[in-house]
Design an enzyme around this catalytic site. Structure first.
Site, PDB file in Angstrom:
ATOM      1  N   LYS A  95      19.197  31.166  68.116  1.00  0.00           N
ATOM      2  CA  LYS A  95      20.622  31.494  68.547  1.00  0.00           C
ATOM      3  C   LYS A  95      20.870  33.018  68.329  1.00  0.00           C
ATOM      4  O   LYS A  95      21.601  33.388  69.366  1.00  0.00           O
ATOM      5  CB  LYS A  95      21.499  30.637  67.574  1.00  0.00           C
ATOM      6  N   ALA A 129      45.854   7.498  76.973  1.00  0.00           N
ATOM      7  CA  ALA A 129      44.882   6.349  76.927  1.00  0.00           C
ATOM      8  C   ALA A 129      43.682   6.544  77.587  1.00  0.00           C
ATOM      9  O   ALA A 129      43.691   7.316  78.454  1.00  0.00           O
ATOM     10  CB  ALA A 129      45.721   5.120  77.266  1.00  0.00           C
ATOM     11  N   GLY A 130      42.555   5.954  76.871  1.00  0.00           N
ATOM     12  CA  GLY A 130      41.277   6.285  77.509  1.00  0.00           C
ATOM     13  C   GLY A 130      40.096   5.443  76.782  1.00  0.00           C
ATOM     14  O   GLY A 130      40.532   4.560  76.290  1.00  0.00           O
ATOM     15  N   CYS A 140      34.692  16.805  65.741  1.00  0.00           N
ATOM     16  CA  CYS A 140      35.666  17.051  64.652  1.00  0.00           C
ATOM     17  C   CYS A 140      36.375  15.514  64.453  1.00  0.00           C
ATOM     18  O   CYS A 140      36.191  15.176  63.247  1.00  0.00           O
ATOM     19  CB  CYS A 140      36.751  17.770  65.214  1.00  0.00           C
TER      20      CYS A 140
HETATM   21  P1  NAD Z   1      28.567  24.292  65.092  1.00  0.00           P
HETATM   22  O1  NAD Z   1      27.514  23.621  64.782  1.00  0.00           O
HETATM   23  O2  NAD Z   1      28.922  24.607  66.579  1.00  0.00           O
HETATM   24  O3  NAD Z   1      28.129  25.844  64.352  1.00  0.00           O
HETATM   25  C1  NAD Z   1      27.985  26.012  63.102  1.00  0.00           C
HETATM   26  C2  NAD Z   1      26.960  27.017  62.717  1.00  0.00           C
HETATM   27  O4  NAD Z   1      26.527  27.164  61.617  1.00  0.00           O
HETATM   28  C3  NAD Z   1      25.479  26.791  63.689  1.00  0.00           C
HETATM   29  O5  NAD Z   1      25.145  27.635  64.649  1.00  0.00           O
HETATM   30  C4  NAD Z   1      24.532  26.559  62.609  1.00  0.00           C
HETATM   31  O6  NAD Z   1      23.297  27.217  62.766  1.00  0.00           O
HETATM   32  C5  NAD Z   1      25.360  27.564  61.572  1.00  0.00           C
HETATM   33  N1  NAD Z   1      24.658  27.317  60.079  1.00  0.00           N
HETATM   34  C6  NAD Z   1      24.515  26.048  59.562  1.00  0.00           C
HETATM   35  N2  NAD Z   1      24.168  26.348  58.003  1.00  0.00           N
HETATM   36  C7  NAD Z   1      23.878  27.659  58.043  1.00  0.00           C
HETATM   37  C8  NAD Z   1      23.472  28.455  57.133  1.00  0.00           C
HETATM   38  N3  NAD Z   1      23.169  27.829  55.996  1.00  0.00           N
HETATM   39  N4  NAD Z   1      23.669  29.763  56.980  1.00  0.00           N
HETATM   40  C9  NAD Z   1      24.132  30.344  58.409  1.00  0.00           C
HETATM   41  N5  NAD Z   1      24.536  29.429  59.322  1.00  0.00           N
HETATM   42  C10 NAD Z   1      24.483  28.187  59.162  1.00  0.00           C
HETATM   43  O7  NAD Z   1      29.776  23.862  64.602  1.00  0.00           O
HETATM   44  P2  NAD Z   1      31.363  24.159  65.006  1.00  0.00           P
HETATM   45  O8  NAD Z   1      31.890  23.361  66.025  1.00  0.00           O
HETATM   46  O9  NAD Z   1      31.495  25.656  65.154  1.00  0.00           O
HETATM   47  O10 NAD Z   1      32.226  23.821  63.508  1.00  0.00           O
HETATM   48  C11 NAD Z   1      32.336  24.710  62.573  1.00  0.00           C
HETATM   49  C12 NAD Z   1      33.414  23.900  61.635  1.00  0.00           C
HETATM   50  O11 NAD Z   1      34.677  24.350  61.846  1.00  0.00           O
HETATM   51  C13 NAD Z   1      33.170  22.627  61.070  1.00  0.00           C
HETATM   52  O12 NAD Z   1      33.726  22.131  59.900  1.00  0.00           O
HETATM   53  C14 NAD Z   1      34.279  22.140  62.158  1.00  0.00           C
HETATM   54  O13 NAD Z   1      34.548  20.818  61.564  1.00  0.00           O
HETATM   55  C15 NAD Z   1      35.140  22.878  62.084  1.00  0.00           C
HETATM   56  N6  NAD Z   1      36.065  22.825  63.185  1.00  0.00           N
HETATM   57  C16 NAD Z   1      35.584  22.886  64.572  1.00  0.00           C
HETATM   58  C17 NAD Z   1      36.323  22.752  65.812  1.00  0.00           C
HETATM   59  C18 NAD Z   1      35.621  22.606  66.961  1.00  0.00           C
HETATM   60  O14 NAD Z   1      36.167  22.369  68.142  1.00  0.00           O
HETATM   61  N7  NAD Z   1      34.369  22.682  67.253  1.00  0.00           N
HETATM   62  C19 NAD Z   1      37.756  23.318  65.711  1.00  0.00           C
HETATM   63  C20 NAD Z   1      38.190  23.192  64.487  1.00  0.00           C
HETATM   64  C21 NAD Z   1      37.394  23.305  63.234  1.00  0.00           C
END
Ligand code: NAD
Length: 433
Positions: free
Chosen positions: A35, A252-253, A260
């Site tokens: 990545k 609705a859907g 999340c």
């Molecule tokens: P994601 O899976 O897209 O990204 C997470 C990243 O963390 C990955 O690239 C992974 O390789 C990296 N990672 C994991 N373990 C690691 C480590 N030990 N060291 C370094 N990097 C590491 O996840 P996301 O969608 O970005 O979500 C991240 C957090 O934010 C989650 O807790 C999620 O619930 C929260 N969140 C997500 C959204 C959304 O819409 N995606 C919105 C609000 C909050």
């Protein structure tokens, strides 16, 4: 300010790029070397509108850097955001392995005061645990603070959501942490909710659970609409114009999905149970959502009679429009159900097909919506992409074996579809033929 972002996924990349755009010096780290290599080359490992341009601009002006080594990010940065994934374990509990690993790596690499901020969505009391991990692994008596700053962005409109939030929530337990976060968020002219860490953690879980509840509520109402011939879109509008209720998330859907809502709801139910509260309300929200897929399958069965050996053109694979994210996508859940009934699936999605190839091995991926319709026994709308709203229906009708559209997202006006000669079945509205 000098900022490290650990975890370069949807949230980490958007957070990093936006803070860089605002003039900060940002290093995004991730343990996925592939990545980071992709990002360093100027490509994106995911699709999010506007993100590629934002990253390119800030790479060029050297405000944004990438590294696969956490140390590179921790050493020069006073503020460290943890943005790793927190997926659900089989029992619904949040898997905090990533959080623990990162907290430990931060602790061993800190060489002076750091503010470590949970931005990942985590169960209440995770902040205490992060503090303990850092205190355990830290080399000397280096000072640090832990804070919570939950993220509310939505994939598909993440940059604009990040830059123009309804509110910013910061959970802090020291003046230093409060001052740093207040300074960082100074350019944002929106309400700042400053609270303690546990309240901030709970605000995130409670908000997502509440939004999921709104969706399940209107889906439950749609079932009654279906039975009596009322129109759920009209009902939702009539309800939503009441300012106490609001129009958003009353759609609705086929139910909510994504990375999340399902896992955050599970984690909230799980942590509540651990704390001695049985959150039955949220269990019902989850059940309604699961039932929505069986309900759609029944609609398809009722109109095709026999599903085995039928070809179904599916429009949409992503869990929502404007993203390539297929995690917990209801569209994919429905395809799996149809496959197990013996259907052949031809699917098209504007952005999510690459990711879907990894999880759906038997379906035919199509170049566009019309190819998915060609010689299919029906067309199923599973994701609400704008481009599906503007199809040439005369063409679609000619391509389908029979003019049957089953719309799991209520994208079209039933009357119009009837006039165009379709049998049109949607959610919580009268079918037309
Ligand atoms: P994601 O899976 O897209 O990204 C997470 C990243 O963390 C990955 O690239 C992974 O390789 C990296 N990672 C994991 N373990 C690691 C480590 N030990 N060291 C370094 N990097 C590491 O996840 P996301 O969608 O970005 O979500 C991240 C957090 O934010 C989650 O807790 C999620 O619930 C929260 N969140 C997500 C959204 C959304 O819409 N995606 C919105 C609000 C909050």
């Amino acid at each position: 300010m000098k900022i490290a972002i650990i975890g370069s996924g949807y949230v980490g990349l958007v957070t990093g790029a936006c803070f860089a755009e605002l003039g900060n010096q940002v290093i995004c780290a991730d343990n996925d070397q592939g990545k980071i290599e992709t990002l360093k080359k100027g490509s994106l490992p995911l699709y999010e509108p506007g993100l590629a341009e934002l990253i390119a601009r800030n790479l060029k002006n050297k405000r944004l850097q990438f590294s696969s080594n956490i140390k590179d990010a921790v050493r020069p940065s006073e503020i460290i955001f943890i943005t790793v994934g927190t997926p659900a374990l089989d029992n619904g509990e949040a898997d905090l392995t990533g959080i623990e690993n990162v907290a430990r790596a931060i602790a061993v690499n800190m060489d002076g005061y750091r503010l470590i901020i949970e931005k990942s969505t985590v169960p209440v009391e995770t902040g205490d645990w992060v503090r303990q991990i850092i205190a355990t692994y830290i080399k000397d008596k280096t000072k640090f603070d832990v804070a919570s700053n939950p993220e509310f962005l939505r994939e598909g409109s993440a940059i604009s959501d990040f830059m123009n939030p309804d509110r910013i929530v910061i959970g802090v337990e020291s003046k230093r942490a409060r001052d740093l976060l207040t300074e960082l968020y100074k350019p944002f002219k929106v309400p700042l909710v400053v609270t303690n860490i546990k309240s901030a953690e709970l605000i995130k879980h409670a908000s997502n659970a509440f939004l999921a509840a709104k969706i399940s509520f209107i889906n439950a109402v749609s079932r009654i609409c279906d039975t009596v011939g009322a129109d759920v879109e009209e009902v939702a509008k009539g309800m939503g114009l009441d300012k106490r209720i609001g129009l958003s998330f009353l759609k609705a859907g086929i139910g909510y999905g994504g990375s999340c809502f399902p896992k955050d709801l599970d984690a909230f139910v799980n942590i509540s149970e651990k704390l001695g509260y049985n959150f039955n309300l949220l269990k019902s929200v989850r059940r309604v959502n699961e039932e929505q897929l069986s309900f759609m399958l029944k609609k398809i069965k009722d109109s095709l009679r026999i599903i085995k050996d039928k070809t179904i053109g599916v429009l949409g694979l992503a869990f929502k429009s404007n993203t390539d994210d297929i995690r917990n996508s209801q569209a994919i859940g429905l395809i799996r159900m149809l496959e197990s009934e013996g259907a052949r699936i031809k699917a098209y999605d504007p952005q999510a097909m690459n990711k879907a190839r990894d999880v759906l091995s038997r379906i035919t991926f199509c170049a566009d919506a019309y190819s998915a319709a060609r010689s299919s026994d029906c067309l199923l709308i599973a994701t609400e992409w704008d481009e599906f709203k503007e199809l040439d229906f005369t063409r679609v009708k000619k391509l389908l074996k029979r003019p049957l559209i089953i719309d799991g997202r209520n994208l079209y006006e039933p009357e119009r579809m009837g006039k165009l000669g379709f049998t049109y079945i949607s959610v919580g509205r009268k079918s037309v033929s």
